[in-house]
Motif scaffolding. Structure first.
Motif, PDB file in Angstrom:
ATOM      1  N   GLU A   1       0.812  -1.226   0.000  1.00 33.91           N
ATOM      2  CA  GLU A   1       0.000   0.000   0.000  1.00 33.91           C
ATOM      3  C   GLU A   1       0.842   1.270   0.000  1.00 33.91           C
ATOM      4  O   GLU A   1       0.367   2.329  -0.410  1.00 33.91           O
ATOM      5  N   GLY A   2       2.072   1.191   0.521  1.00 36.84           N
ATOM      6  CA  GLY A   2       2.955   2.351   0.522  1.00 36.84           C
ATOM      7  C   GLY A   2       2.755   3.316   1.666  1.00 36.84           C
ATOM      8  O   GLY A   2       3.378   4.382   1.681  1.00 36.84           O
ATOM      9  N   SER A   3       1.902   2.984   2.608  1.00 38.62           N
ATOM     10  CA  SER A   3       1.677   3.872   3.755  1.00 38.62           C
ATOM     11  C   SER A   3       1.073   3.081   4.905  1.00 38.62           C
ATOM     12  O   SER A   3       0.482   2.003   4.701  1.00 38.62           O
ATOM     13  N   LEU A   4       1.201   3.646   6.126  1.00 35.72           N
ATOM     14  CA  LEU A   4       0.585   3.014   7.289  1.00 35.72           C
ATOM     15  C   LEU A   4      -0.932   3.058   7.194  1.00 35.72           C
ATOM     16  O   LEU A   4      -1.623   2.094   7.527  1.00 35.72           O
ATOM     17  N   SER A   5      -1.457   4.187   6.729  1.00 40.94           N
ATOM     18  CA  SER A   5      -2.909   4.334   6.639  1.00 40.94           C
ATOM     19  C   SER A   5      -3.489   3.367   5.610  1.00 40.94           C
ATOM     20  O   SER A   5      -4.543   2.758   5.832  1.00 40.94           O
ATOM     21  N   GLY A   6      -2.814   3.215   4.470  1.00 35.74           N
ATOM     22  CA  GLY A   6      -3.285   2.279   3.456  1.00 35.74           C
ATOM     23  C   GLY A   6      -3.250   0.850   3.950  1.00 35.74           C
ATOM     24  O   GLY A   6      -4.181   0.073   3.709  1.00 35.74           O
ATOM     25  N   ALA A   7      -2.172   0.495   4.654  1.00 34.80           N
ATOM     26  CA  ALA A   7      -2.071  -0.850   5.213  1.00 34.80           C
ATOM     27  C   ALA A   7      -3.153  -1.094   6.259  1.00 34.80           C
ATOM     28  O   ALA A   7      -3.729  -2.183   6.333  1.00 34.80           O
ATOM     29  N   ALA A   8      -3.437  -0.072   7.066  1.00 36.64           N
ATOM     30  CA  ALA A   8      -4.475  -0.199   8.095  1.00 36.64           C
ATOM     31  C   ALA A   8      -5.838  -0.450   7.458  1.00 36.64           C
ATOM     32  O   ALA A   8      -6.612  -1.300   7.920  1.00 36.64           O
TER      33      ALA A   8
END
Length: 336
Positions: free
Chosen positions: A23-30
């Motif tokens: 996802e390239g980000s913590l928010s996307g992974a979350a």
């Protein structure tokens, strides 16, 4: 934060790491995992501390993986595939054909040929769930990316069990509307005056086919796509002349065969699975249903005429290649 010994790192940390990679980000992974952003952040920090590595660096584009993160990716992905296979095996425990079976196939086979076969299979076994993975990439059955694969190339790994279906016939086809507008080529040389539909990036199959058909070059194509489904859609829309499976060309809207005596190609087709799954009821039933359905598909007009289909012969990689007597799925023939 208490440091975790590397050998005790839980799967959830690796799962978060893979999600951030994708996802390239913590928010996307979350969002992808249904967790909170702080939880993903804690997982990454704990994994980095346990491994003694920096896995991601911050940038304006998001989190960028370090060389260490990229080096670990294939191992973590293998863990993910194994975890998913474990869940499928656990879900299948009990009497009868039940649980989840994961099948991989090319886009065009998965969309045009397999749905009715799988629908009949599930009518016979209502407790069976099918995961259909469509890609022209060869999925690694040894790493449990799938349970069963439909492959257009002979498998090479010794641990795989394969049953040859036969050769799917390929030819040059166009929609009648295109031929009305542009005429029908009488020779391969006349194809140079026509709008051709073909690939964008070369594959091993394309390179092999070009030995018999040198004109099939990327620069000759007016429409380029590495998606077989997209190429088929262009042909059906009257967009040009291209390669198509003979069986699919018969379906509405029907396509017209071009130069059948000058271009004819057979695409070998196999049903393949890991030998460890041969005694699994869900995999055994699916394997047989796929072979039988694909064999019927070839018999209906999709197969290369003149080919001898080796029926229910069962072959394990590493054995002598010869015609084998029919064998049940749970008893592979062995070379003396």
């Amino acid at each position: 934060m208490e440091k975790i010994p590397p050998q005790d790192i839980g799967w959830e940390l690796y799962r978060s790491y893979l999600a951030v990679l994708k996802e390239g980000s913590l928010s996307g992974a979350a969002r992808a995992l249904g967790l909170t952003q702080p939880t993903i952040g804690r997982h990454i920090a704990a994994l980095e501390a346990a491994l003694g590595l920096v896995l991601f660096t911050r940038s304006q584009q998001g989190l960028l993986p370090t060389d260490a993160a990229l080096a670990l990716r294939s191992y973590a992905q293998a863990m993910g595939h194994a975890a998913a296979a474990l869940v499928r095996a656990a879900d299948a425990q009990g009497d009868g054909v039940r649980g989840t079976v994961r099948v991989s196939a090319s886009e065009v086979i998965g969309l045009e040929v397999l749905p009715p076969l799988l629908a009949r299979l599930q009518d016979m076994h209502p407790a069976l769930t099918v995961e259909l993975v469509l890609s022209n990439r060869v999925h690694d059955l040894l790493q449990r990316e799938a349970d069963i694969a439909i492959r257009m190339t002979e498998p090479r790994q010794d641990a795989l069990v394969a049953r040859r279906v036969g050769a799917v016939e390929l030819g040059l086809y166009a929609h009648p509307d295109y031929l009305v507008r542009h005429g029908t080529p009488a020779t391969l040389a006349e194809l140079a005056r026509h709008r051709l539909v073909g690939f964008d990036e070369e594959t091993a199959f394309v390179r092999s086919a070009r030995k018999s058909f040198p004109a099939w070059q990327r620069e000759r194509f007016a429409v380029r796509s590495d998606s077989d489904v997209a190429q088929l859609a262009f042909l059906r829309a009257g967009g040009g002349i291209g390669v198509c499976q003979a069986g699919l060309a018969l379906r509405a809207p029907a396509l017209v065969r071009i130069l059948p005596g000058q271009f004819r190609w057979g695409l070998e087709t196999w049903v393949v699975m890991h030998e460890d799954l041969r005694r699994s009821p869900r995999c055994s039933a699916t394997f047989d249903a796929l072979w039988e359905g694909l064999h019927a598909y070839l018999e209906s007009g999709a197969g290369l005429q003149g080919e001898v289909v080796r029926g229910r012969s069962l072959v394990r990689r590493g054995e002598t290649r010869r015609a084998l007597a029919p064998a049940p799925l749970n008893r592979a023939p062995r070379t003396p």
